[in-house]
Design a protein around this motif. Structure first.
Motif, PDB file in Angstrom:
ATOM      1  N   UNK A 157       0.812  -1.222   0.000  1.00 27.36           N
ATOM      2  CA  UNK A 157       0.000   0.000   0.000  1.00 27.36           C
ATOM      3  C   UNK A 157       0.845   1.271   0.000  1.00 27.36           C
ATOM      4  N   UNK A 158       2.020   1.190  -0.604  1.00 25.08           N
ATOM      5  CA  UNK A 158       2.893   2.358  -0.706  1.00 25.08           C
ATOM      6  C   UNK A 158       2.610   3.023  -2.058  1.00 25.08           C
ATOM      7  N   UNK A 159       1.763   3.996  -2.035  1.00 24.20           N
ATOM      8  CA  UNK A 159       1.319   4.636  -3.271  1.00 24.20           C
ATOM      9  C   UNK A 159       2.106   5.914  -3.574  1.00 24.20           C
ATOM     10  N   UNK A 160       3.336   5.990  -3.115  1.00 21.21           N
ATOM     11  CA  UNK A 160       4.198   7.142  -3.402  1.00 21.21           C
ATOM     12  C   UNK A 160       4.326   7.305  -4.918  1.00 21.21           C
ATOM     13  N   UNK A 161       3.925   8.473  -5.460  1.00 19.66           N
ATOM     14  CA  UNK A 161       4.000   8.675  -6.910  1.00 19.66           C
ATOM     15  C   UNK A 161       5.403   8.496  -7.495  1.00 19.66           C
ATOM     16  N   UNK A 162       6.440   8.757  -6.722  1.00 20.77           N
ATOM     17  CA  UNK A 162       7.801   8.560  -7.245  1.00 20.77           C
ATOM     18  C   UNK A 162       8.086   7.095  -7.581  1.00 20.77           C
ATOM     19  N   UNK A 163       7.295   6.173  -6.996  1.00 21.86           N
ATOM     20  CA  UNK A 163       7.460   4.744  -7.284  1.00 21.86           C
ATOM     21  C   UNK A 163       6.557   4.265  -8.416  1.00 21.86           C
ATOM     22  N   UNK A 164       5.484   5.005  -8.696  1.00 21.83           N
ATOM     23  CA  UNK A 164       4.438   4.467  -9.577  1.00 21.83           C
ATOM     24  C   UNK A 164       4.086   5.332 -10.777  1.00 21.83           C
ATOM     25  N   UNK A 165       4.345   6.612 -10.719  1.00 25.97           N
ATOM     26  CA  UNK A 165       3.886   7.552 -11.744  1.00 25.97           C
ATOM     27  C   UNK A 165       5.095   8.063 -12.525  1.00 25.97           C
ATOM     28  N   UNK A 166       5.237   7.578 -13.754  1.00 20.97           N
ATOM     29  CA  UNK A 166       6.405   7.913 -14.570  1.00 20.97           C
ATOM     30  C   UNK A 166       6.521   9.414 -14.820  1.00 20.97           C
ATOM     31  N   UNK A 167       5.397  10.100 -14.976  1.00 22.75           N
ATOM     32  CA  UNK A 167       5.448  11.538 -15.253  1.00 22.75           C
ATOM     33  C   UNK A 167       5.879  12.324 -14.014  1.00 22.75           C
TER      34      UNK A 167
END
Length: 150
Positions: free
Chosen positions: A36-46
């Motif tokens: 449940x680690x939804x940090x955008x730096x891990x998941x969102x390429x943009x």
């Protein structure tokens, strides 16, 4: 390959574990989702592209878990009673998708267990380095190990 018993370790023992492991996008995505680690730096390429790193960062708790996983065959498989603690976990360099990580281990302390005479405590320093020779993670892992059977 089984791990070593308490009696078989000495301060200064060193191991470079094999195999190394190349981190994939799937590793990072699934580990982040499972924890449940939804940090955008891990998941969102943009979002990651706009950061100072310019690309997705691998979840550091994945690299932590990978260090333990890469090390156990040579250290504690079959001899571990318990992990007693993880200390001084540092991530001096980021891990990126496609990095190949190698784990090495050094024994920094051994001591008799006062309450469990058939077991002993070994403190390992685990270090993950990437293919560029940079330290991606280091930590101390304190373990309670069985003694070698008589």
């Amino acid at each position: 390959m089984p791990g070593r018993f308490f009696d078989e370790w000495q301060v200064g023992d060193r191991i470079t574990h094999q195999p190394s492991r190349t981190v994939t996008e799937t590793d990072n995505l699934l580990f982040s989702a499972m924890t449940h680690n939804m940090q955008p730096l891990h998941l969102d390429a943009e979002t990651a592209k706009a950061s100072e790193f310019g690309q997705i960062l691998v979840n550091s708790t994945f690299t932590f878990s990978l260090a333990v996983g890469l090390s156990i065959a040579d250290t504690t498989v079959g001899t571990l009673v318990a992990n007693l603690g993880f200390d001084k976990v540092v991530t001096p360099k980021p891990t990126f998708i496609g990095d190949t990580l190698t784990c090495s281990t050094e024994v920094v302390e051994t001591r008799e267990s006062k309450s469990r005479p058939q077991q002993g405590i070994v403190v390992f320093r685990h270090e993950l380095t990437n293919q560029r020779g940079e330290v991606a993670l280091s930590m101390l892992r304190t373990t309670l190990l069985r003694r070698k059977p008589a």
